[in-house]
Write a protein that holds these residues in place. Structure first.
Motif, PDB file in Angstrom:
ATOM      1  N   ASN A  34       0.838  -1.198   0.000  1.00  0.00           N
ATOM      2  CA  ASN A  34       0.000   0.000   0.000  1.00  0.00           C
ATOM      3  C   ASN A  34       0.873   1.248   0.000  1.00  0.00           C
ATOM      4  O   ASN A  34       1.656   1.470   0.926  1.00  0.00           O
ATOM      5  CB  ASN A  34      -0.906   0.023   1.231  1.00  0.00           C
ATOM      6  N   HIS A  67     -12.480   2.262   0.941  1.00  0.00           N
ATOM      7  CA  HIS A  67     -11.394   1.291   0.775  1.00  0.00           C
ATOM      8  C   HIS A  67     -11.158   0.561   2.086  1.00  0.00           C
ATOM      9  O   HIS A  67     -11.602   1.002   3.158  1.00  0.00           O
ATOM     10  CB  HIS A  67     -10.113   1.989   0.321  1.00  0.00           C
ATOM     11  N   THR A  68     -10.457  -0.522   1.997  1.00  0.00           N
ATOM     12  CA  THR A  68     -10.316  -1.418   3.155  1.00  0.00           C
ATOM     13  C   THR A  68      -9.308  -0.923   4.178  1.00  0.00           C
ATOM     14  O   THR A  68      -9.320  -1.385   5.311  1.00  0.00           O
ATOM     15  CB  THR A  68      -9.894  -2.820   2.685  1.00  0.00           C
ATOM     16  N   THR A  69      -8.429   0.001   3.804  1.00  0.00           N
ATOM     17  CA  THR A  69      -7.423   0.499   4.743  1.00  0.00           C
ATOM     18  C   THR A  69      -7.602   1.999   4.939  1.00  0.00           C
ATOM     19  O   THR A  69      -7.429   2.772   3.996  1.00  0.00           O
ATOM     20  CB  THR A  69      -5.993   0.219   4.242  1.00  0.00           C
ATOM     21  N   HIS A  71      -6.220   5.302   6.307  1.00  0.00           N
ATOM     22  CA  HIS A  71      -4.930   5.864   6.707  1.00  0.00           C
ATOM     23  C   HIS A  71      -5.101   6.903   7.806  1.00  0.00           C
ATOM     24  O   HIS A  71      -4.455   6.849   8.852  1.00  0.00           O
ATOM     25  CB  HIS A  71      -4.242   6.498   5.498  1.00  0.00           C
ATOM     26  N   LYS A 121      -4.621   3.988  10.477  1.00  0.00           N
ATOM     27  CA  LYS A 121      -3.901   2.804  10.000  1.00  0.00           C
ATOM     28  C   LYS A 121      -4.621   1.515  10.390  1.00  0.00           C
ATOM     29  O   LYS A 121      -4.042   0.604  10.973  1.00  0.00           O
ATOM     30  CB  LYS A 121      -2.470   2.784  10.566  1.00  0.00           C
ATOM     31  N   SER A 122      -5.909   1.447  10.063  1.00  0.00           N
ATOM     32  CA  SER A 122      -6.704   0.286  10.449  1.00  0.00           C
ATOM     33  C   SER A 122      -7.407  -0.300   9.226  1.00  0.00           C
ATOM     34  O   SER A 122      -7.767   0.428   8.293  1.00  0.00           O
ATOM     35  CB  SER A 122      -7.754   0.665  11.499  1.00  0.00           C
ATOM     36  N   GLU A 123      -7.611  -1.612   9.279  1.00  0.00           N
ATOM     37  CA  GLU A 123      -8.381  -2.287   8.250  1.00  0.00           C
ATOM     38  C   GLU A 123      -9.867  -2.203   8.598  1.00  0.00           C
ATOM     39  O   GLU A 123     -10.255  -2.363   9.756  1.00  0.00           O
ATOM     40  CB  GLU A 123      -7.958  -3.752   8.145  1.00  0.00           C
ATOM     41  N   ASP A 125     -14.144  -2.829   6.996  1.00  0.00           N
ATOM     42  CA  ASP A 125     -15.014  -3.554   6.067  1.00  0.00           C
ATOM     43  C   ASP A 125     -15.854  -2.519   5.311  1.00  0.00           C
ATOM     44  O   ASP A 125     -16.628  -1.767   5.929  1.00  0.00           O
ATOM     45  CB  ASP A 125     -15.915  -4.518   6.844  1.00  0.00           C
ATOM     46  N   TYR A 179      -7.329   7.237   2.596  1.00  0.00           N
ATOM     47  CA  TYR A 179      -7.193   5.789   2.511  1.00  0.00           C
ATOM     48  C   TYR A 179      -5.822   5.401   1.980  1.00  0.00           C
ATOM     49  O   TYR A 179      -5.244   6.106   1.156  1.00  0.00           O
ATOM     50  CB  TYR A 179      -8.261   5.202   1.583  1.00  0.00           C
ATOM     51  N   SER A 180      -5.326   4.271   2.413  1.00  0.00           N
ATOM     52  CA  SER A 180      -4.129   3.662   1.837  1.00  0.00           C
ATOM     53  C   SER A 180      -4.570   2.507   0.957  1.00  0.00           C
ATOM     54  O   SER A 180      -5.451   1.731   1.326  1.00  0.00           O
ATOM     55  CB  SER A 180      -3.204   3.142   2.935  1.00  0.00           C
ATOM     56  N   ARG A 181      -3.953   2.409  -0.212  1.00  0.00           N
ATOM     57  CA  ARG A 181      -4.294   1.297  -1.097  1.00  0.00           C
ATOM     58  C   ARG A 181      -3.147   1.037  -2.059  1.00  0.00           C
ATOM     59  O   ARG A 181      -2.194   1.797  -2.132  1.00  0.00           O
ATOM     60  CB  ARG A 181      -5.583   1.575  -1.861  1.00  0.00           C
TER      61      ARG A 181
END
Length: 738
Positions: A34, A67-69, A71, A121-123, A125, A179-181
């Motif tokens: 990412n 997104h799933t991550t 930031h 910095k968490s995943e 859903d 988001y991080s991706r």
């Protein structure tokens, strides 16, 4: 080549650096880590809806993530009391009540009206909704968090916010999300492209910059590449995957055009007409595809007019008893004037796949313009060829478009070839995005522009040639003038440029020379009267008899003075629009209206003439595209060549200025008579494209007196490339985002 490589300084160091760059670029292109960030921004931060908290208060905002991550998450404070101190806790809770993330902040750490970012910095859903809690823990004083109107909140933020479990009507918490991706395909392509560029520069810096010409080409290539990358990453919407394939094709044709132009430059090609043919053909194809049929100004009117002429060419019945034109089902293509991505993709797909529909129908299309037949001959020939080949609907439409472009290319190339100097000026005018749009459509502006260029070029050629003008040349000039005069009456003053030709080149008797010139002008004016008053060689004659003869079909959007209707001297107490009586009674009203038009719309005329506005003014390109086109024209003018137009006295320069001014005033007068309400102090309906044909007249103002720069050709060609690339990227950005 090998000897040149051996002479490169620090070759081994360069190889090592190139390998390092290759390794770094390859890592970013191939990795699944990412890196990239997506920023979910609220619509506005100007109209704040305050959310006030004191000790023990809690703000709850429901959010969803793209997104799933996640930031970072950002919030903002807009005010706090002087004694405000204590702890603010912010946390993220999932649907099951589990805490995903939390952090405590001192109230004094918030900067007013600034976003404070919390690294999460968490995943998460993306299918779930989450609650963002902001609670005041042992808070002294008051603190006010920023809220927004519900419609201005960031995507994913709920339309309502809870303050102490009470809904705040029409308020949403100002919350931002980053988001991080993984790097997307576009980012990977951009990194790969720049990796290759950097390696080329590191390994062969001296070769690339061996001379100034290559340095200019390289510099422009870097800018062009940067423009394409910026649009790919930031401006162009690729929601539909088919847009990726089309964009790849666009980049391919752009690359072919620029590479061929560079090869010609490095080979020392001096034939400007070849550069023009290359760019007009390849870039013209792109303009014609990216701007689908009927998106150009009045193209929905020009198409049935050309089809009417095609019926006459094929010897078929032109229209039914109601005046409606007979067409095969190709006429049922959507006459859409507002282009969006859906219409663009649908049209392009039909162009690729095609379908055969040949049932004869009679659609409601009875447009009958009062124009000379000549303006629709190129389009009608294309339609006729397509009908003979039994092409399907959209391909048939494109046949007319491409033959119109082909006619423009052939005639303008001849003009550039025969003009003694000012070649790059004509080339530069043809790179204006608006010019490229109209010449790739059904618009008869393509015919007018081409004939303007060749008439100006031929007059300048006769003015510059040293030998005496032959009768054949005078005959050609007369034919060109006769063809040109009735196209649009407002450009009739351009024919008077023939008076610049020295009398001694026509005849030793000055009076005889003047009579020759006057004859050209008189016959041209006679042709205007024949077309518009007697309907000789007019589209008005391309019609079968109709039962409903009381219907009058006029072309209200065309810039044509109808001698019978528009300049009819009538006497009325109240004028619905200006006529000769009104102008005679109010001689200063037209001057006031012109002044108002220039003061209020002068910048619009200028920028629209250089391509800021396309279509029906619904496609707006960035201002820097129009400015770049202006710079290109200026560069072509000041560095064209070292010639001075022979015999160009102050008197003749004033004459040229009056010709240009006369065309501009005629354009304003046409719309003053046909479109303007006398009570208005502005002229309605005028567009910058009506002033483009007179731009060619500036070739007579070339002064020379300077030494031609041998690298100017490279600058002009590469700047033209950049103008076209920026315009095409802007069109993709505008159309594909709709």
């Amino acid at each position: 080549m090998l000897s040149a490589i051996k002479n490169i300084r620090y070759l081994y160091i360069r190889i090592v650096l190139a390998l390092l760059v290759l390794a770094a670029g390859g890592f970013f292109v191939l990795t699944d880590h990412n890196f990239d960030t997506d920023y979910n921004k609220a619509g506005t931060f100007t109209d704040i809806k305050v959310l006030q908290m004191q000790n023990g208060d809690v703000i709850k905002q429901e959010v969803r993530f793209d997104h799933t991550t996640v930031h970072s998450i950002g919030v903002s404070v807009v005010n706090r009391t002087n004694v405000c101190d204590g702890i603010i806790e912010i946390s993220l809770i999932d649907d099951n009540g589990n805490e995903v993330w939390s952090e405590r902040t001192s109230a004094s750490d918030f900067k007013l009206q600034k976003v404070k970012w919390y690294r999460v910095k968490s995943e998460v859903d993306v299918e779930q909704s989450y609650l963002l809690y902001i609670s005041a823990v042992e808070l002294d004083g008051l603190i006010q968090f920023a809220g927004l109107a519900s419609e201005d909140s960031a995507e994913g933020a709920d339309s309502m916010v809870l303050l102490n479990n009470e809904q705040q009507e029409e308020k949403s918490l100002f919350v931002e999300m980053v988001y991080s991706r993984r790097l997307d395909k576009i980012s990977r392509v951009i990194i790969l492209a720049w990796t290759i560029v950097l390696i080329c520069h590191i390994c062969a810096f001296e070769i690339l910059y061996a001379d100034k010409k290559r340095a200019i080409i390289t510099a422009f290539l870097m800018v062009i590449l940067a423009v394409i990358c910026a649009y790919m990453r930031l401006k162009i919407n690729f929601e539909n995957r088919f847009n990726y394939k089309i964009f790849a094709g666009v980049i391919f044709l752009i690359a072919v055009a620029i590479i061929l132009a560079i090869v010609m430059l490095l080979k020392g090609c001096k034939k400007v007409e070849l550069y023009f043919i290359l760019y007009a053909t390849l870039f013209g194809i792109l303009y014609s595809i990216l701007l689908p049929p009927f998106s150009a100004p009045d193209e929905d009117r020009h198409f049935p007019a050309a089809y009417r002429l095609s019926n006459a060419i094929m010897g078929q019945k032109i229209n039914d008893n109601n005046g409606d034109i007979y067409m095969i089902e190709c006429s049922e293509v959507e006459l859409v004037t507002y282009v969006d991505n859906q219409y663009f993709l649908r049209t392009f797909t039909k162009l690729l796949t095609g379908k055969e529909e040949e049932n004869v129908i009679s659609p409601r299309s009875n447009f009958l313009p009062k124009l000379p037949i000549s303006v629709y001959i190129p389009q009608a020939v294309g339609l006729t060829i397509g009908r003979v080949l039994k092409l399907d609907n959209i391909r048939l439409v494109y046949c007319g478009r491409f033959t119109n472009l082909l006619f423009f290319i052939v005639v303008t190339a001849i003009a550039i070839k025969i003009i003694p100097h000012g070649k790059w000026i004509i080339f530069a005018i043809c790179q204006i995005p608006l010019v490229m749009e109209v010449v790739t459509s059904y618009s008869y502006d393509a015919f007018i522009l081409a004939m303007s260029f060749i008439l100006i070029a031929y007059i300048l050629k006769l003015n510059e040639q040293k030998e005496k003008i032959s009768k054949k040349q005078l005959f050609i000039l007369e034919v060109l003038s006769i063809i040109y005069a009735p196209l649009k009456i407002i450009y009739l003053p351009i024919i008077t440029l023939a008076f610049l030709i020295p009398n001694k080149k026509i005849s030793v008797m000055q009076l005889k020379s003047i009579l020759y010139k006057c004859t050209i002008l008189i016959i041209s004016c006679t042709m205007v009267l024949a077309v518009y008053y007697c309907s000789f060689f007019s589209m008005g004659q391309i019609s079968n008899n109709r039962e409903k003869t009381d219907e009058v079909h006029t072309n209200t959007n065309e810039m044509i003075l109808n001698i019978e209707d528009d300049i009819n001297i009538i006497r009325e107490d109240h004028y619905r629009r200006p006529n000769i009586d009104f102008i005679l009674e109010n001689p200063f009203d037209f001057i006031e209206s012109c002044s108002g038009a220039v003061l209020q719309c002068g910048d619009e005329y200028l920028f629209s003439a250089f391509g800021k506005y396309l279509g029906w003014y619904d496609i707006i390109l960035p201002t820097y595209v129009a400015i770049s086109a202006m710079i290109l024209l200026c560069l072509s003018f000041v560095n064209d060549d070292c010639y001075t137009t022979s015999g160009m006295t102050t008197y003749k320069k004033r004459w040229i200025f009056l010709v240009i001014l006369g065309c501009c005033i005629a354009a304003l007068l046409a719309f003053y008579i046909t479109e303007t309400n006398p009570s208005q102090k502005i002229i309605a309906g005028v567009q910058g494209r009506y002033f483009i044909p007179v731009l060619g007249c500036i070739v007579f103002f070339l002064q020379g007196g300077h030494r031609k720069n041998e690298y100017t050709d490279s600058s002009i060609v590469m700047l033209a490339s950049m103008v076209n690339v920026m315009a095409l990227m802007g069109i993709c950005s505008e159309v594909w985002s709709r």
